[in-house]
Write an enzyme that holds these catalytic residues in place. Structure first.
Site, mmCIF file in Angstrom:
data_model
loop_
_atom_site.group_PDB
_atom_site.id
_atom_site.type_symbol
_atom_site.label_atom_id
_atom_site.label_comp_id
_atom_site.label_asym_id
_atom_site.label_seq_id
_atom_site.Cartn_x
_atom_site.Cartn_y
_atom_site.Cartn_z
ATOM 1 N N THR A 75 -12.454 -29.432 23.822
ATOM 2 C CA THR A 75 -10.786 -29.684 24.295
ATOM 3 C C THR A 75 -9.893 -27.771 25.323
ATOM 4 O O THR A 75 -10.944 -26.766 24.270
ATOM 5 C CB THR A 75 -9.931 -29.944 23.357
ATOM 6 N N VAL A 102 -6.290 -41.211 19.253
ATOM 7 C CA VAL A 102 -5.491 -39.882 19.493
ATOM 8 C C VAL A 102 -5.860 -38.325 18.639
ATOM 9 O O VAL A 102 -6.434 -38.696 16.673
ATOM 10 C CB VAL A 102 -4.447 -40.075 18.972
ATOM 11 N N ASP A 105 -5.955 -34.011 17.415
ATOM 12 C CA ASP A 105 -5.018 -33.009 17.340
ATOM 13 C C ASP A 105 -4.497 -32.828 18.553
ATOM 14 O O ASP A 105 -3.218 -32.075 18.501
ATOM 15 C CB ASP A 105 -5.673 -31.837 17.156
ATOM 16 N N THR A 130 -9.553 -26.516 18.922
ATOM 17 C CA THR A 130 -10.380 -27.195 19.243
ATOM 18 C C THR A 130 -11.193 -27.544 17.964
ATOM 19 O O THR A 130 -11.257 -27.415 16.741
ATOM 20 C CB THR A 130 -11.222 -26.937 20.524
ATOM 21 N N GLY A 131 -11.827 -28.625 17.756
ATOM 22 C CA GLY A 131 -13.099 -28.980 17.401
ATOM 23 C C GLY A 131 -12.501 -30.740 16.317
ATOM 24 O O GLY A 131 -11.723 -31.373 18.086
HETATM 25 C C1 SD4 Z 1 -10.015 -33.653 19.190
HETATM 26 N N1 SD4 Z 1 -9.475 -31.824 18.956
HETATM 27 O O1 SD4 Z 1 -9.957 -34.826 19.954
HETATM 28 C C2 SD4 Z 1 -10.064 -32.582 19.841
HETATM 29 C C3 SD4 Z 1 -11.686 -32.551 20.672
HETATM 30 C C4 SD4 Z 1 -11.877 -31.286 20.541
HETATM 31 O O2 SD4 Z 1 -14.131 -30.560 20.138
HETATM 32 O O3 SD4 Z 1 -11.679 -30.442 20.478
HETATM 33 N N2 SD4 Z 1 -13.611 -31.164 20.054
HETATM 34 O O4 SD4 Z 1 -10.204 -34.391 18.356
#
Ligand code: SD4
Length: 318
Positions: free
Chosen positions: A150, A179, A181, A201-202
């Site tokens: 993200t 959906v 965060d 992100t994560g």
């Molecule tokens: C999610 N946080 O949709 C986002 C995706 C992301 O590392 O950042 N992935 O969960």
């Protein structure tokens, strides 16, 4: 003072452009939208906008959000398909007093009515990634797609206005309608021009459990430097998740305060981020947590070259 900070190396071109605008006294809303659009439009980034990786039904469903730290105007779209720039739709929605967070078909209808550009966001390259993944042994667990995640940003302009914004295709092979965060205020992003902002992100499912972007802004409001606030929030959530659930997903956070000071924390190896301020040219850093402290290193030219090379390398169908 002005500044902009963003998750991942992929934001570098966007924040460089935005910094030109901010330098000339440009608006934090315009700068952040421009920076995020740059990432959305680049086809080789696999988890934001065009070229983003699809869900388990091979559809690209996108999430995005925009927040204005002066007025608390806030808009978001989730699971939207076939629109080129979800961030611009989110920003447009932030001007609405009600109905400012829309999902799926409702978001698409709004975007259509407002004249946003329709685009098939599923690229041939993303289809190959999809088919390869299907052929691989089905991993039961859904994990963030390492290293290309993200885009989340926080921006401060010369007039002391702050904004935060996110855009993502979420997790590769997510269930239809899932959906994360990123469009959820307080989890994927939060900003208050009087204090500062943060973005994540994560693994969305875990980031949401700590309302972690809000938590960082709250800690900054209590007087913490963004670096201290990020470290405390990430370490605590990581610890709580491990205690209660046996493990914690990836948690990486960026933050900037209203003075343009910034901070970053992560519980993974090699998280990259990009930052530019009135005192610092656009720079990419790599960061990791060592004994509860985050160590940031400027990315080497070799790392940067290799990054683009691997991102754009021809993709072989398995
Ligand atoms: C999610 N946080 O949709 C986002 C995706 C992301 O590392 O950042 N992935 O969960």
């Amino acid at each position: 003072m002005w500044g902009i900070i963003a998750t991942w190396r992929m934001a570098q071109e966007g924040i460089s452009k935005a910094s030109e605008l901010l330098k000339d006294g440009g608006d934090a809303g315009d700068a952040i939208e421009m920076a995020i659009r740059e990432v959305e439009d680049f086809p080789f980034y696999k988890s934001v906008g065009y070229g983003g990786l699809p869900n388990e039904e091979m559809e690209v469903e996108l999430d995005a959000a925009y927040m204005d730290g002066d007025t608390f105007d806030l808009g978001a779209v989730a699971a939207i398909k076939d629109y080129a720039n979800p961030i611009s739709i989110a920003r447009r929605l932030s001007k609405e007093k009600v109905n400012s967070v829309l999902v799926a078909e409702g978001a698409e209808k709004f975007a259509h009515k407002e004249g946003f550009e329709r685009k098939n966001m599923l690229t041939d390259r993303a289809k190959i990634h999809y088919r390869n993944r299907v052929k691989e042994v089905q991993e039961q667990e859904i994990t963030p797609y390492a290293g290309h995640d993200t885009v989340g940003m926080v921006c401060l302009d010369e007039k002391s206005k702050m904004t935060a914004a996110t855009s993502t295709s979420g997790l590769f092979m997510k269930r239809k309608g899932r959906v994360g965060d990123s469009p959820i205020a307080g989890s994927g992003f939060y900003v208050d021009s009087k204090v500062g902002g943060a973005s994540a992100t994560g693994l969305g499912e875990d980031l949401m459990k700590g309302c972690i972007s809000y938590e960082i802004v709250r800690l900054m409001k209590e007087g913490m430097h963004p670096q201290e606030a990020c470290e405390k929030a990430v370490l605590e959530l990581d610890k709580e998740l491990k205690e209660r659930r046996g493990k914690a997903g990836d948690l990486s956070l960026i933050a900037m305060n209203c003075k343009g000071e910034w901070g970053v924390a992560t519980n993974i190896e090699g998280f990259s981020f990009a930052v530019a301020t009135a005192n610092e040219e656009p720079t990419v850093y790599l960061t990791k947590m060592v004994d509860g402290k985050c160590v940031h290193e400027v990315a080497s030219q070799e790392w940067l070259d290799n990054y683009m090379k691997t991102r754009t390398a021809p993709l072989v169908e398995k």
